[in-house]
Design an enzyme around this catalytic site. Sequence first.
Site, PDB file in Angstrom:
ATOM      1  N   THR A  85      -0.776   0.013   1.267  1.00 34.26           N
ATOM      2  CA  THR A  85      -1.220  -0.040  -0.119  1.00 34.26           C
ATOM      3  C   THR A  85      -0.147   0.543  -1.032  1.00 34.26           C
ATOM      4  OG1 THR A  85      -2.890   0.736  -1.700  1.00 34.26           O
ATOM      5  CG2 THR A  85      -2.460   2.160   0.183  1.00 34.26           C
ATOM      6  N   THR A 107      -5.702  -1.533  -3.341  1.00 35.83           N
ATOM      7  CA  THR A 107      -5.786  -2.405  -2.176  1.00 35.83           C
ATOM      8  C   THR A 107      -6.806  -1.786  -1.234  1.00 35.83           C
ATOM      9  OG1 THR A 107      -3.399  -2.849  -2.382  1.00 35.83           O
ATOM     10  CG2 THR A 107      -4.444  -3.510  -0.326  1.00 35.83           C
ATOM     11  N   GLY A 126       3.445  -3.798  -3.894  1.00 33.35           N
ATOM     12  CA  GLY A 126       3.619  -4.801  -2.853  1.00 33.35           C
ATOM     13  C   GLY A 126       5.028  -5.294  -2.673  1.00 33.35           C
TER      14      GLY A 126
END
Length: 312
Positions: A229, A178, A232
């Site tokens: 990050t 991310t 998720g």
Amino acid sequence: MTTVPTRTVIALHGGCGVMSRALLSEAEWEDACADIRKALEAGYTVLSEGGSAVEAVEACVTVLEDSPHFNAGHGAALNANGQHELDASIMDGATAQAGAVAGAQAVRNPVRLARKLMGQTIPMMLAGPAADAYAVTQGLETMPQSYFTTPRRAEALAAMRAHDRLGTFASESEKHGTVGAVALDCAGNLAAATSTGGFTNKAVGRVGDSAVIGAGTYARNGICAVSCTGQGEQFIRHVVAHDIAARICYGNQTLTEAARTILAESFTPHGIGGGIIAIDQEGTICAEFNTEGMFRGWIDADGALFVATHRD
């Protein structure tokens, strides 16, 4: 009485994980760090010229989306069907306005689309084909799926499929990634933005925390700005970005205490990797992660630039 302008700060992350030195060549490590510096300088230029924190994080994340070295935009992960589905969000700490996009497949820079949506009362979030269609109406550049694919991501998908066939486990670095940025501008306003391609071989239609305000992205003036990050689903379950702000606001924790505590309580005991980049209203920078490394960097209130990848 003369008001002294706030000293500007910008910080970013480029994903965390068990990042083996052998994962990239020395030249690739250097190129990735060079793009981190380029992204920081893009955001800091905005701030130095009196631009807003929102403009700065958008500029910063756009550079990372254009880099092949990070899992966002060009270089994003491939899903189980070998396609790219892109998530992003952005939030203004001064107004609580936010914008988010999930599952886009064509917009070159998802963070720019999220910024366009931030200016709308309704909708503030769009998903899938509707997100890409809206990008076109806003004059944003769209690209064919092939633009987002890099040899490294194609190799990662093949490796993940092999893990599935053999029943073996993949490393964090094979799965996740991310990018995100946080900023404090000269007016004292905070902002945060996050963008990702999700994880390699993810289920079609899966949406992670990068598109969810309060989970992967959050900003509130007077408290902090946060970009996350890692896995998720865990960030969504624990509404991590907002929880950090709540711990500061209601629990009187410092920014670093809040970030460390939530990683220690909600991630590490479960063997889940996570990373957080954040700043508070005073410009204090926090970069916490429980993995071997996290691409990260910042330009602090004194104008000093710092870039790192691993704990050392």
